[in-house]
Design an enzyme around this catalytic site. Structure first.
Site, PDB file in Angstrom:
ATOM      1  N   TYR A  26       0.803  -1.227   0.000  1.00  0.00           N
ATOM      2  CA  TYR A  26       0.000   0.000   0.000  1.00  0.00           C
ATOM      3  C   TYR A  26       0.837   1.278   0.000  1.00  0.00           C
ATOM      4  O   TYR A  26       0.275   2.376  -0.073  1.00  0.00           O
ATOM      5  CB  TYR A  26      -0.959  -0.004   1.204  1.00  0.00           C
ATOM      6  N   HIS A 104      -8.696   1.685  -5.976  1.00  0.00           N
ATOM      7  CA  HIS A 104      -7.860   0.829  -5.120  1.00  0.00           C
ATOM      8  C   HIS A 104      -6.414   1.262  -5.300  1.00  0.00           C
ATOM      9  O   HIS A 104      -5.973   1.503  -6.426  1.00  0.00           O
ATOM     10  CB  HIS A 104      -7.989  -0.645  -5.508  1.00  0.00           C
TER      11      HIS A 104
HETATM   12  C1  DHK Z   1      -7.521  -1.957   0.013  1.00  0.00           C
HETATM   13  C2  DHK Z   1      -7.801  -2.986   0.865  1.00  0.00           C
HETATM   14  O1  DHK Z   1      -7.872  -2.775   2.170  1.00  0.00           O
HETATM   15  C3  DHK Z   1      -8.004  -4.357   0.385  1.00  0.00           C
HETATM   16  O2  DHK Z   1      -8.902  -5.094   1.197  1.00  0.00           O
HETATM   17  C4  DHK Z   1      -8.431  -4.411  -1.064  1.00  0.00           C
HETATM   18  C5  DHK Z   1      -7.590  -2.106  -1.452  1.00  0.00           C
HETATM   19  C6  DHK Z   1      -7.531  -3.534  -1.913  1.00  0.00           C
HETATM   20  C7  DHK Z   1      -6.592  -1.180  -2.122  1.00  0.00           C
HETATM   21  O3  DHK Z   1      -5.727  -1.635  -2.881  1.00  0.00           O
HETATM   22  O4  DHK Z   1      -6.686   0.035  -1.921  1.00  0.00           O
HETATM   23  O5  DHK Z   1      -8.410  -5.740  -1.506  1.00  0.00           O
END
Ligand code: DHK
Length: 152
Positions: A26, A104
């Site tokens: 992330y 996402h």
């Molecule tokens: C964020 C999440 O928390 C995941 O559960 C999803 C998403 C993807 C993201 O990539 O922002 O699967």
């Protein structure tokens, strides 16, 4: 009171942990930094934004219930984990009848198979994934353009 059109940004569960949460997936940008980036982009485009994050499905649903098409012109939503589970949040967006973009941070299609299905994508105007925080700027730009075209 401002007459600029309003875009709501909704962040789902665990996104308040951005910056510390699995940074290899992330990234290291925090949610506050993302919201600041969104605010800057919105200001330069002349649209108002309102950002909301919750870890609770019901809170997100109730937030969507509060959105009226007269005031909220567009929604940008990262449903996060609820993407793959929540018929109820999908139903709330369907009934709100406000156009939305699904965002996402990660490319969910390169990840586990359970992340490949979204309860939102077939209702969304557009789906952005894998661009990291830049995905939100892209979504705001798209929303602002759509709003301006409609006002056109
Ligand atoms: C964020 C999440 O928390 C995941 O559960 C999803 C998403 C993807 C993201 O990539 O922002 O699967």
């Amino acid at each position: 009171m401002s007459l600029s059109p309003l875009i709501w940004v909704l962040h789902g569960p665990n996104l308040n942990q951005l910056g510390v949460r699995e940074p290899e997936i992330y990234g290291s940008t925090t949610l506050d930094q993302i919201n600041q980036m969104i605010a800057d982009r919105a200001k330069s485009l002349g649209v108002n934004i309102d950002c909301f994050q919750s870890n609770h499905e019901g809170a997100l649903i109730e937030r969507v219930h509060q959105a009226g098409p007269a005031s909220v012109k567009f929604i940008v939503i990262n449903p996060a984990g609820f993407t793959h589970t929540s018929v109820a949040l999908r139903d709330a967006l369907a009934s709100a009848a406000i156009p939305f973009v699904e965002v996402h941070l990660s490319n969910v299609h390169r990840r586990e198979p359970f992340r490949h299905h979204s309860y939102f994508s077939d209702l969304a105007e557009a789906v952005i994934c894998g661009l990291g925080p830049q995905g939100y700027s892209a979504a705001i730009e798209f929303a602002a353009q759509r709003i301006n075209n409609r006002r056109g």
